[in-house]
Scaffold this motif. Structure first.
Motif, PDB file in Angstrom:
ATOM      1  N   SER A 197       0.832  -1.209   0.000  1.00 44.13           N
ATOM      2  CA  SER A 197       0.000   0.000   0.000  1.00 44.13           C
ATOM      3  C   SER A 197       0.864   1.255   0.000  1.00 44.13           C
ATOM      4  O   SER A 197       0.592   2.222  -0.728  1.00 44.13           O
ATOM      5  N   ARG A 198       1.922   1.242   0.812  1.00 48.72           N
ATOM      6  CA  ARG A 198       2.820   2.395   0.841  1.00 48.72           C
ATOM      7  C   ARG A 198       3.551   2.559  -0.495  1.00 48.72           C
ATOM      8  O   ARG A 198       3.826   3.672  -0.949  1.00 48.72           O
ATOM      9  N   ALA A 199       3.848   1.411  -1.124  1.00 48.69           N
ATOM     10  CA  ALA A 199       4.507   1.478  -2.428  1.00 48.69           C
ATOM     11  C   ALA A 199       3.579   2.085  -3.477  1.00 48.69           C
ATOM     12  O   ALA A 199       4.009   2.870  -4.357  1.00 48.69           O
ATOM     13  N   ALA A 200       2.282   1.773  -3.392  1.00 51.41           N
ATOM     14  CA  ALA A 200       1.324   2.345  -4.341  1.00 51.41           C
ATOM     15  C   ALA A 200       1.243   3.863  -4.168  1.00 51.41           C
ATOM     16  O   ALA A 200       1.205   4.621  -5.157  1.00 51.41           O
ATOM     17  N   LEU A 201       1.236   4.311  -2.899  1.00 54.90           N
ATOM     18  CA  LEU A 201       1.240   5.755  -2.653  1.00 54.90           C
ATOM     19  C   LEU A 201       2.531   6.389  -3.146  1.00 54.90           C
ATOM     20  O   LEU A 201       2.540   7.511  -3.688  1.00 54.90           O
ATOM     21  N   GLU A 202       3.626   5.645  -2.965  1.00 58.47           N
ATOM     22  CA  GLU A 202       4.921   6.167  -3.425  1.00 58.47           C
ATOM     23  C   GLU A 202       4.944   6.300  -4.946  1.00 58.47           C
ATOM     24  O   GLU A 202       5.533   7.243  -5.504  1.00 58.47           O
ATOM     25  N   GLU A 211       5.248   9.699  -9.516  1.00 56.85           N
ATOM     26  CA  GLU A 211       4.703  10.039 -10.828  1.00 56.85           C
ATOM     27  C   GLU A 211       4.428  11.534 -10.915  1.00 56.85           C
ATOM     28  O   GLU A 211       4.719  12.173 -11.951  1.00 56.85           O
ATOM     29  N   SER A 212       3.931  12.112  -9.811  1.00 54.13           N
ATOM     30  CA  SER A 212       3.663  13.554  -9.816  1.00 54.13           C
ATOM     31  C   SER A 212       4.959  14.348  -9.914  1.00 54.13           C
ATOM     32  O   SER A 212       5.044  15.354 -10.647  1.00 54.13           O
ATOM     33  N   VAL A 213       5.990  13.920  -9.197  1.00 51.33           N
ATOM     34  CA  VAL A 213       7.275  14.628  -9.230  1.00 51.33           C
ATOM     35  C   VAL A 213       7.894  14.536 -10.615  1.00 51.33           C
ATOM     36  O   VAL A 213       8.399  15.531 -11.175  1.00 51.33           O
ATOM     37  N   VAL A 214       7.863  13.334 -11.200  1.00 51.02           N
ATOM     38  CA  VAL A 214       8.505  13.148 -12.509  1.00 51.02           C
ATOM     39  C   VAL A 214       7.767  13.957 -13.577  1.00 51.02           C
ATOM     40  O   VAL A 214       8.379  14.600 -14.444  1.00 51.02           O
ATOM     41  N   SER A 215       6.434  13.932 -13.530  1.00 52.31           N
ATOM     42  CA  SER A 215       5.684  14.669 -14.539  1.00 52.31           C
ATOM     43  C   SER A 215       5.802  16.186 -14.323  1.00 52.31           C
ATOM     44  O   SER A 215       5.794  16.960 -15.287  1.00 52.31           O
ATOM     45  N   GLY A 216       5.944  16.636 -13.086  1.00 47.99           N
ATOM     46  CA  GLY A 216       6.044  18.061 -12.814  1.00 47.99           C
ATOM     47  C   GLY A 216       7.439  18.604 -12.981  1.00 47.99           C
ATOM     48  O   GLY A 216       7.629  19.813 -13.144  1.00 47.99           O
ATOM     49  N   GLN A 217       8.455  17.721 -12.833  1.00 49.13           N
ATOM     50  CA  GLN A 217       9.850  18.166 -12.976  1.00 49.13           C
ATOM     51  C   GLN A 217      10.493  17.421 -14.151  1.00 49.13           C
ATOM     52  O   GLN A 217      11.574  16.853 -14.022  1.00 49.13           O
ATOM     53  N   ALA A 218       9.810  17.463 -15.263  1.00 46.86           N
ATOM     54  CA  ALA A 218      10.300  16.691 -16.412  1.00 46.86           C
ATOM     55  C   ALA A 218      11.676  17.141 -16.865  1.00 46.86           C
ATOM     56  O   ALA A 218      12.485  16.334 -17.329  1.00 46.86           O
ATOM     57  N   SER A 219      11.952  18.442 -16.764  1.00 48.58           N
ATOM     58  CA  SER A 219      13.243  18.948 -17.246  1.00 48.58           C
ATOM     59  C   SER A 219      14.278  19.097 -16.142  1.00 48.58           C
ATOM     60  O   SER A 219      15.439  19.389 -16.425  1.00 48.58           O
ATOM     61  N   ASP A 220      13.896  18.943 -14.902  1.00 49.07           N
ATOM     62  CA  ASP A 220      14.817  19.118 -13.768  1.00 49.07           C
ATOM     63  C   ASP A 220      15.131  17.745 -13.176  1.00 49.07           C
ATOM     64  O   ASP A 220      14.500  17.270 -12.234  1.00 49.07           O
ATOM     65  N   LEU A 221      16.120  17.095 -13.797  1.00 41.69           N
ATOM     66  CA  LEU A 221      16.490  15.757 -13.321  1.00 41.69           C
ATOM     67  C   LEU A 221      17.119  15.796 -11.936  1.00 41.69           C
ATOM     68  O   LEU A 221      17.035  14.843 -11.161  1.00 41.69           O
ATOM     69  N   GLY A 222      17.755  16.938 -11.602  1.00 41.01           N
ATOM     70  CA  GLY A 222      18.359  17.052 -10.275  1.00 41.01           C
ATOM     71  C   GLY A 222      17.314  17.010  -9.179  1.00 41.01           C
ATOM     72  O   GLY A 222      17.509  16.390  -8.125  1.00 41.01           O
TER      73      GLY A 222
END
Length: 442
Positions: free
Chosen positions: A38-43, A48-59
């Protein structure tokens, strides 16, 4: 009984504890894995939100992954970026440096998330849509979240330890309770057995007071009734013996008076010998009938002490008749299963036979030794002519030497009561020798 009860309770409690604790331990492990999933699903959603929101900021993505991966060692999150002009081989952000596999490429190509069981846990694969009109499936990064069982010590392991300790406490408490319960059963029975072993000794048996279960109390009451009946029978027997002794002695006395009035010396001597034999038999019957009153059901004597005391009694007569008298008896106690009176009577009749049927000056040897396995061996030898032919140690009036024959029969009966035997033979000097074996007390 007490031990059997403890073993039964211990086995039963152990089976019940195992039947309860093992399923609980398995359920705890399953619940822990489900909680991590369950915690993994939340993770996955947060990543997914971080990756989609920071698509150009890999750092920023790498910083976020470092933070979440360090917070939970059982969940590892990695982002797989597809090949690009800057990264022809693709880019992996996270602690996992493994290259892409076919499942990751399939998830990127199809755009569908998937969950796979892997060794030691499970794996989430979630494609992250970056949006845009020209976005292509092959440009989609994939978030992989790996869920593994936590290493020792973990909350699950600590819960197992608590369950184990709780089971030991319950098991120990059950054994203590079974021991106390068994003691409440066994102690009254043990007291009853100890009291029952004292029955038959000298004196009046006091009533038994038994505490404990109703069945044990009922047994004690039954034993009390049995003791009363036995004592009544013993009293009746003693009264009968006393009456028999009185009734027999009166006609014997009258018979002796009639014999003394005879004028024929030969007939008077013959009838006097018969009266003496009858008197000896009556005395023997009365003495045997009073055995239980005299010594109880459990008789014990130190044969060595009795032999020394009776030989000291006969010593003056041996000196008057100039008989060598040798006595050998150990100073340490030699216990036998007959009373002191019976051992004394046994030795007296054997010595009386020697003094009566051997000439003056014939030596006497009395020895006592411990018998192998317990008990004693008494030997009385002399320097006389020895036993005549046809002597039967178990029969009265068959000595063949003019005696009543009671001496050897009394010795045989006393030995039989003590679990022993009587044997006759020749002494070292060629005279008679009687060997009596007496068993140990039970």
């Amino acid at each position: 009984m007490r031990r059997s009860l403890i073993l039964t309770v211990g086995a039963t409690v152990a089976v019940v504890l195992l039947a309860l604790l093992i399923p609980i331990a398995v359920l705890l492990r399953s619940y822990a894995l489900e909680d991590r999933l369950s915690r993994a699903a939340l993770e996955v959603q947060a990543t997914e939100s971080v990756v989609s929101g920071q698509a150009s900021d890999l750092g920023a993505v790498a910083h976020y992954l470092d933070r979440i991966n360090s917070a939970d060692e059982g969940i590892i999150t990695t982002v797989y970026y597809p090949p690009s002009t800057e990264h022809p081989e693709g880019l992996i952000v996270g602690p996992d440096d493994a290259r892409e596999d076919e499942r990751i490429r399939e998830a990127r190509r199809t755009g569908q998330a998937r969950i796979d069981d892997v060794e030691g846990g499970a794996e989430f694969l979630v494609p992250v849509s970056l949006g845009g009109v020209n976005a292509r499936p092959e440009d989609t990064p994939v978030v992989r979240v790996q869920v593994y069982e936590e290493s020792f010590p973990s909350p699950v392991h600590r819960a197992w330890l608590v369950l184990g300790l709780l089971g030991l406490v319950v098991f120990g408490a059950a054994l203590v309770l079974a021991d106390r319960l068994g003691r409440s059963f066994v102690q009254p029975i043990r007291s009853l057995a100890q009291r029952a072993q004292q029955l038959g000794t000298h004196g009046h048996a006091e009533p038994i007071t038994v505490e404990g279960p109703a069945e044990v109390a009922e047994l004690g009451a039954a034993l009390n009734r049995l003791v009363v009946r036995i004592e009544a029978l013993l009293v009746r027997e003693r009264e009968g013996v006393a009456d028999l002794s009185h009734r027999l002695r009166t006609p014997i006395t009258a018979l002796r008076l009639g014999i003394d009035s005879l004028t024929d010396p030969t007939e008077r001597a013959r009838l006097s010998a018969d009266a003496d034999r009858l008197q000896a038999m009556v005395d023997d019957v009365v003495r045997e009938a009073r055995r239980g009153q005299r010594e109880g059901l459990i008789a014990t004597a130190d044969a060595g002490a009795v032999v020394r005391e009776r030989c000291a009694f006969w010593q003056p007569l041996a000196e008057d008749q100039r008989r060598p008298f040798t006595v050998t008896a150990p100073e340490t106690p030699v216990l036998v299963a007959v009373s002191v009176e019976d051992v004394a009577a046994l030795l007296d009749v054997l010595l009386d036979n020697v003094f009566s049927h051997t000439p003056e000056g014939a030596g006497i040897v009395v020895s006592l030794s411990a018998r192998e396995g317990g008990g004693a061996i008494v030997e009385v030898g002399d320097d006389g002519p020895g036993f005549p032919d046809g002597v039967d140690v178990s029969a009265r009036g068959a000595s063949g030497a003019g005696s009543t024959g009671l001496g050897l029969s009394i010795a045989a009966r006393t030995a039989a009561v003590a679990g022993g035997s009587v044997g006759i033979g020749s002494s070292a000097s060629g005279g008679a020798c009687v060997r009596v074996e007496l068993g140990p007390p039970q």
